[in-house]
Scaffold this active site. Structure first.
Site, PDB file in Angstrom:
ATOM      1  N   HIS A 102       4.536  -4.804   7.608  1.00  0.00           N
ATOM      2  CA  HIS A 102       3.561  -3.836   7.115  1.00  0.00           C
ATOM      3  C   HIS A 102       2.395  -4.559   6.468  1.00  0.00           C
ATOM      4  CE1 HIS A 102       6.527  -4.598   3.944  1.00  0.00           C
ATOM      5  NE2 HIS A 102       5.526  -4.473   3.104  1.00  0.00           N
ATOM      6  N   HIS A 104      -0.585  -4.108   3.530  1.00  0.00           N
ATOM      7  CA  HIS A 104      -1.030  -3.376   2.345  1.00  0.00           C
ATOM      8  C   HIS A 104      -2.552  -3.289   2.365  1.00  0.00           C
ATOM      9  CE1 HIS A 104       2.758  -3.876  -0.114  1.00  0.00           C
ATOM     10  NE2 HIS A 104       2.918  -4.883   0.730  1.00  0.00           N
TER      11      HIS A 104
HETATM   12  P1  5GP Z   1       6.566  -5.628   0.388  1.00  0.00           P
HETATM   13  O1  5GP Z   1       7.037  -6.033  -0.969  1.00  0.00           O
HETATM   14  O2  5GP Z   1       7.709  -5.651   1.354  1.00  0.00           O
HETATM   15  O3  5GP Z   1       5.358  -6.326   0.881  1.00  0.00           O
HETATM   16  O4  5GP Z   1       6.052  -4.135   0.235  1.00  0.00           O
HETATM   17  C1  5GP Z   1       6.858  -3.048   0.241  1.00  0.00           C
HETATM   18  C2  5GP Z   1       6.043  -1.926  -0.335  1.00  0.00           C
HETATM   19  O5  5GP Z   1       6.697  -0.716  -0.062  1.00  0.00           O
HETATM   20  C3  5GP Z   1       5.867  -2.004  -1.855  1.00  0.00           C
HETATM   21  O6  5GP Z   1       4.491  -2.007  -2.156  1.00  0.00           O
HETATM   22  C4  5GP Z   1       6.566  -0.760  -2.362  1.00  0.00           C
HETATM   23  O7  5GP Z   1       5.857  -0.181  -3.412  1.00  0.00           O
HETATM   24  C5  5GP Z   1       6.575   0.143  -1.156  1.00  0.00           C
HETATM   25  N1  5GP Z   1       7.708   1.024  -1.065  1.00  0.00           N
HETATM   26  C6  5GP Z   1       9.016   0.737  -1.355  1.00  0.00           C
HETATM   27  N2  5GP Z   1       9.790   1.794  -1.085  1.00  0.00           N
HETATM   28  C7  5GP Z   1       8.975   2.767  -0.610  1.00  0.00           C
HETATM   29  C8  5GP Z   1       9.210   4.104  -0.151  1.00  0.00           C
HETATM   30  O8  5GP Z   1      10.322   4.610  -0.144  1.00  0.00           O
HETATM   31  N3  5GP Z   1       8.123   4.792   0.280  1.00  0.00           N
HETATM   32  C9  5GP Z   1       6.866   4.259   0.273  1.00  0.00           C
HETATM   33  N4  5GP Z   1       5.859   5.034   0.717  1.00  0.00           N
HETATM   34  N5  5GP Z   1       6.609   3.008  -0.154  1.00  0.00           N
HETATM   35  C10 5GP Z   1       7.656   2.279  -0.588  1.00  0.00           C
END
Ligand code: 5GP
Length: 138
Positions: A102, A104
């Protein structure tokens, strides 16, 4: 490490868990981050399954980048942000917490510090309103 289809974004892609969706097509799903680092923090989730950038199919990356640009522009216009930060983490030591690729899209407002990764949960009504406004801008 291999892709685990039980991750939370895979569940959202399969509509097993709700999300504040902004946009969806055959390439990707776009939704509000529920723990936003700033107002309007959006995630672009390619539908092609990969843990992150490192194991992604280059064709899937090629397909998603124009959408990342389109969403970034719509987020900037909708929120009135002064800039956009694009972030993408690969594996836990680098900050990745959900193991489905993903991107951001984080609006940055002049004079306002961007929150940390993993901040407090946002208000659902506010996220729903933002999702609707960004979708309308697209
Ligand atoms: P990562 O740390 O893997 O780059 O980002 C994961 C992102 O997913 C984080 O920014 C976190 O806030 C978001 N996130 C985690 N769980 C959920 C969820 O259940 N729904 C949504 N919409 N975002 C989530």
């Amino acid at each position: 490490m291999s892709y685990d289809p039980s991750n939370i974004f895979a569940k959202i892609l399969r509509s097993e868990i709700p999300a504040h969706k902004v946009y969806e097509d055959e390439v990707a799903l776009v939704m509000m981050d529920i723990f936003p680092q700033s107002r309007g923090h959006v995630l672009v989730i390619p539908k092609a399954a990969s843990r992150n950038l490192l194991d992604a199919d280059p064709a899937a990356l090629l397909a998603v980048l124009p959408l990342v640009q389109k969403i970034a522009k719509a987020v900037k216009q909708t929120t009135g942000a002064d800039g956009i930060r694009l972030a993408q983490f690969n594996e836990a030591p680098a900050g990745q917490t959900v193991f489905h690729l993903h991107f951001h899209i984080i609006p940055v407002y002049e004079g306002v510090e961007v929150g940390g990764h993993g901040g407090p949960k946002a208000d659902d009504a506010e996220l729903a309103a933002l999702a609707k406004s960004i979708a309308a801008t697209l």
